[in-house]
Design a protein around this motif. Structure first.
Motif, PDB file in Angstrom:
ATOM      1  N   VAL A   1     -43.275  31.952 -16.104  1.00 43.96           N
ATOM      2  CA  VAL A   1     -43.637  31.153 -17.301  1.00 43.96           C
ATOM      3  C   VAL A   1     -43.865  29.639 -16.737  1.00 43.96           C
ATOM      4  O   VAL A   1     -43.233  29.158 -16.042  1.00 43.96           O
ATOM      5  CB  VAL A   1     -42.644  31.137 -18.178  1.00 43.96           C
ATOM      6  N   ILE A   2     -45.246  29.230 -16.944  1.00 43.44           N
ATOM      7  CA  ILE A   2     -45.389  27.893 -16.721  1.00 43.44           C
ATOM      8  C   ILE A   2     -44.932  27.047 -17.765  1.00 43.44           C
ATOM      9  O   ILE A   2     -45.515  26.913 -18.904  1.00 43.44           O
ATOM     10  CB  ILE A   2     -46.959  27.827 -16.366  1.00 43.44           C
ATOM     11  N   HIS A   3     -44.059  26.007 -17.092  1.00 41.11           N
ATOM     12  CA  HIS A   3     -43.436  24.862 -18.339  1.00 41.11           C
ATOM     13  C   HIS A   3     -42.952  23.959 -17.575  1.00 41.11           C
ATOM     14  O   HIS A   3     -42.034  24.129 -16.641  1.00 41.11           O
ATOM     15  CB  HIS A   3     -42.472  25.779 -19.389  1.00 41.11           C
ATOM     16  N   ASP A   4     -43.070  22.610 -17.933  1.00 46.57           N
ATOM     17  CA  ASP A   4     -42.415  21.263 -17.352  1.00 46.57           C
ATOM     18  C   ASP A   4     -41.052  21.397 -17.940  1.00 46.57           C
ATOM     19  O   ASP A   4     -40.955  20.993 -19.133  1.00 46.57           O
ATOM     20  CB  ASP A   4     -43.566  20.237 -17.648  1.00 46.57           C
ATOM     21  N   LEU A   5     -40.154  21.365 -17.174  1.00 44.53           N
ATOM     22  CA  LEU A   5     -38.804  21.062 -17.761  1.00 44.53           C
ATOM     23  C   LEU A   5     -38.498  19.933 -18.170  1.00 44.53           C
ATOM     24  O   LEU A   5     -37.088  19.634 -18.924  1.00 44.53           O
ATOM     25  CB  LEU A   5     -37.766  21.838 -16.672  1.00 44.53           C
ATOM     26  N   ASN A   6     -39.197  18.863 -18.229  1.00 42.80           N
ATOM     27  CA  ASN A   6     -39.244  17.559 -18.619  1.00 42.80           C
ATOM     28  C   ASN A   6     -39.761  17.568 -20.111  1.00 42.80           C
ATOM     29  O   ASN A   6     -39.429  16.631 -20.950  1.00 42.80           O
ATOM     30  CB  ASN A   6     -39.806  16.658 -17.972  1.00 42.80           C
ATOM     31  N   ASN A   7     -40.168  18.721 -20.487  1.00 41.64           N
ATOM     32  CA  ASN A   7     -40.839  18.782 -21.893  1.00 41.64           C
ATOM     33  C   ASN A   7     -39.925  19.614 -22.756  1.00 41.64           C
ATOM     34  O   ASN A   7     -39.650  20.951 -22.390  1.00 41.64           O
ATOM     35  CB  ASN A   7     -42.287  19.265 -21.760  1.00 41.64           C
ATOM     36  N   PHE A   8     -39.631  19.158 -24.014  1.00 37.95           N
ATOM     37  CA  PHE A   8     -38.679  19.872 -25.000  1.00 37.95           C
ATOM     38  C   PHE A   8     -39.402  19.946 -25.951  1.00 37.95           C
ATOM     39  O   PHE A   8     -40.169  19.295 -26.377  1.00 37.95           O
ATOM     40  CB  PHE A   8     -37.487  19.018 -25.105  1.00 37.95           C
ATOM     41  N   PRO A   9     -39.042  21.143 -26.755  1.00 44.13           N
ATOM     42  CA  PRO A   9     -38.079  22.127 -26.405  1.00 44.13           C
ATOM     43  C   PRO A   9     -38.658  23.129 -25.301  1.00 44.13           C
ATOM     44  O   PRO A   9     -39.818  23.415 -25.405  1.00 44.13           O
ATOM     45  CB  PRO A   9     -37.769  23.171 -27.748  1.00 44.13           C
ATOM     46  N   TYR A  10     -37.834  23.932 -24.598  1.00 41.49           N
ATOM     47  CA  TYR A  10     -38.293  24.951 -23.846  1.00 41.49           C
ATOM     48  C   TYR A  10     -38.940  26.165 -24.814  1.00 41.49           C
ATOM     49  O   TYR A  10     -38.269  26.470 -25.744  1.00 41.49           O
ATOM     50  CB  TYR A  10     -37.339  25.554 -22.746  1.00 41.49           C
ATOM     51  N   PRO A  11     -39.755  27.049 -23.865  1.00 41.65           N
ATOM     52  CA  PRO A  11     -40.227  28.156 -24.858  1.00 41.65           C
ATOM     53  C   PRO A  11     -39.575  29.378 -24.953  1.00 41.65           C
ATOM     54  O   PRO A  11     -39.943  30.570 -24.613  1.00 41.65           O
ATOM     55  CB  PRO A  11     -41.811  28.539 -23.946  1.00 41.65           C
ATOM     56  N   PHE A  12     -38.345  29.243 -25.416  1.00 43.63           N
ATOM     57  CA  PHE A  12     -37.309  30.408 -25.593  1.00 43.63           C
ATOM     58  C   PHE A  12     -36.659  30.036 -26.941  1.00 43.63           C
ATOM     59  O   PHE A  12     -36.123  28.925 -27.354  1.00 43.63           O
ATOM     60  CB  PHE A  12     -36.254  30.441 -24.189  1.00 43.63           C
ATOM     61  N   ASP A  13     -36.330  31.170 -27.406  1.00 46.84           N
ATOM     62  CA  ASP A  13     -35.506  31.248 -28.859  1.00 46.84           C
ATOM     63  C   ASP A  13     -34.222  30.755 -28.702  1.00 46.84           C
ATOM     64  O   ASP A  13     -33.529  30.848 -27.411  1.00 46.84           O
ATOM     65  CB  ASP A  13     -35.755  32.543 -29.616  1.00 46.84           C
ATOM     66  N   ASP A  14     -33.867  30.195 -29.558  1.00 42.37           N
ATOM     67  CA  ASP A  14     -32.103  29.901 -29.599  1.00 42.37           C
ATOM     68  C   ASP A  14     -31.322  31.133 -29.296  1.00 42.37           C
ATOM     69  O   ASP A  14     -31.619  32.176 -29.584  1.00 42.37           O
ATOM     70  CB  ASP A  14     -31.706  29.518 -31.135  1.00 42.37           C
ATOM     71  N   SER A  15     -30.276  31.090 -28.577  1.00 44.24           N
ATOM     72  CA  SER A  15     -29.204  31.985 -28.211  1.00 44.24           C
ATOM     73  C   SER A  15     -30.099  33.282 -27.761  1.00 44.24           C
ATOM     74  O   SER A  15     -29.543  34.380 -28.260  1.00 44.24           O
ATOM     75  CB  SER A  15     -28.424  32.248 -29.423  1.00 44.24           C
TER      76      SER A  15
END
Length: 175
Positions: free
Chosen positions: A29-43
């Motif tokens: 998964v390509i995602h900058d961890l400084n950008n919110f929210p992360y591309p994952f569902d809650d819990s």
């Protein structure tokens, strides 16, 4: 079991979904961890692993809150960061934050620091703190590590300025 390796770089852990900002790495998964929210569902995540990543990120409190959001109840996160006394902590110009044995006490409701400084709603139990866990240590350093792992606060207060270790691993459980 869904496991994430946040900031996996070129050394993604086996059995983990790798997340990183660069497509030159082993990320799934390509995602900058400084950008919110992360591309994952809650819990939705069972385990998160971060190896020498958090110290590079701009908003570590927000990162911890985001980890809290995506972890399932009672799930764990393992975070490895350079120890603040280590020469390596300050050698890298991209390091933004530095970590001590009490750096995650701010999220542990049983700790006086969390009770006194309520910076976040994210709550974790600090399950363990260990030094140089995944590093090869000399015989002398192994003795220091053994003491530091048994008495982390005493090591930090009395010995760390004389005998600094390199990194610190926190194992946290979502509350």
């Amino acid at each position: 079991m869904k496991k994430l390796d946040l900031g996996c770089g070129k050394k993604k852990r086996d059995g983990f979904v790798g997340v990183d900002w660069s497509d030159r790495h082993n990320a799934d998964v390509i995602h900058d961890l400084n950008n919110f929210p992360y591309p994952f569902d809650d819990s939705s995540i069972d385990l998160i692993y971060m190896d020498n990543v958090l110290e590079h990120l701009e908003k570590p409190v927000k990162v911890i809150e985001e980890i809290h959001r995506i972890l399932k109840p009672a799930a764990e996160v393992i975070i490895i960061v350079p120890y603040f006394r280590s020469m390596w902590a300050f050698a890298d110009p991209t390091h933004i934050t530095f970590y001590t044995v009490n750096s995650f006490a701010y999220y542990d409701p049983t700790h006086i620091i969390c009770k006194r400084y309520d910076y976040s709603n994210a709550r974790f139990k600090v399950q363990s703190i260990s030094f140089n866990q995944e590093l090869k240590n000399s015989f002398f350093k192994k003795i220091i590590v053994k003491f530091a792992n048994k008495f982390p606060n005493r090591y930090e207060y009395y010995l760390s300025h004389l005998l600094p270790l390199d990194d610190i691993t926190f194992k946290l459980k979502k509350l």
